[in-house]
Design a protein around this motif. Structure first.
Motif, mmCIF file in Angstrom:
data_model
loop_
_atom_site.group_PDB
_atom_site.id
_atom_site.type_symbol
_atom_site.label_atom_id
_atom_site.label_comp_id
_atom_site.label_asym_id
_atom_site.label_seq_id
_atom_site.Cartn_x
_atom_site.Cartn_y
_atom_site.Cartn_z
ATOM 1 N N ASP A 34 0.604 -1.310 -0.058
ATOM 2 C CA ASP A 34 0.127 0.227 -0.115
ATOM 3 C C ASP A 34 0.887 1.280 -0.090
ATOM 4 O O ASP A 34 1.982 1.298 0.208
ATOM 5 N N HIS B 118 -0.055 5.919 0.478
ATOM 6 C CA HIS B 118 0.000 6.355 0.943
ATOM 7 C C HIS B 118 0.651 7.955 0.965
ATOM 8 O O HIS B 118 1.379 8.088 1.272
ATOM 9 N N HIS C 52 -2.611 -1.587 6.314
ATOM 10 C CA HIS C 52 -3.714 -1.774 5.280
ATOM 11 C C HIS C 52 -2.953 -2.663 4.947
ATOM 12 O O HIS C 52 -3.514 -3.922 3.980
#
Ligand code: MG
Length: 188
Positions: free
Chosen positions: A33, A35, A67
């Motif tokens: 993941d 971000h 995540h």
């Protein structure tokens, strides 16, 4: 026959061995993941809040590590991904703690009578420094996953100033999860 404390310890060891042997369908799942940073003053990584010069943008608390871990567990189960189970279009996940997503994946594992044997997380970030927070991160992940801390790895690396991580535009995380399921695949 159990008469002494040693007998009890021996019996417990045998029960543990039997339980592990019964969960012989060993699988490894993998998650990734990213971000992006936006203006703010703290990030949440592995369930731990850390003061920082920016925050991570996201629908939930944007905990990139949890995540990736959620996807790793779901991947080991062959049960979709975090976006399928928790669509960003649903407003109830706004600002929610990402431990909710990990716990949901573990509930799916338990419904299949499995256990989580090990998780390993790598954070890729120029900053903040992860080292000082590593042990509390391991403790937090172990508590969320209901496993002992020796079954939790948390590691970090910079990206040698290369790419989006190197430009401090965001944080990436990778995770693996090793799960053990019964060979017969029976659900409870
Ligand atoms: Mg995410």
């Amino acid at each position: 026959k159990i008469t002494t404390a040693e007998d009890l310890a021996e019996a417990e060891t045998r029960m543990t061995i039997d339980r592990f042997a019964a969960l012989a369908d060993v699988r490894v799942g993998w998650g990734y993941d990213v971000h992006a940073f936006e203006s703010g003053d703290r990030v949440t990584l592995c369930g731990v809040e850390i003061a920082h010069e920016a925050k991570l943008n996201g629908h939930s608390d944007a905990d990139v590590a949890l995540h990736a871990l959620t996807d790793a567990i779901l991947g080991a189960l062959g049960d979709g991904d975090i976006g399928a189970h928790f669509p960003p279009s649903q407003p109830q996940w706004r600002g929610c703690a990402s431990s909710v997503f990990v716990r949901d994946a573990i509930a799916r594992l338990k419904r299949r009578n499995g256990m989580l044997a090990h998780v390993d997380i790598t954070l890729v970030a120029e900053a903040p420094k992860i080292g000082p927070h590593r042990e509390v991160m391991r403790e937090t992940v172990a508590a969320i996953c209901e496993i002992s801390i020796d079954r939790v790895g948390v590691k970090a690396t910079t990206n040698e100033k290369l790419g989006f991580v190197g430009r401090r535009e965001g944080i990436a995380a990778m995770a693996s999860a090793t799960v053990r399921l019964p060979l017969d695949g029976a659900e409870s």
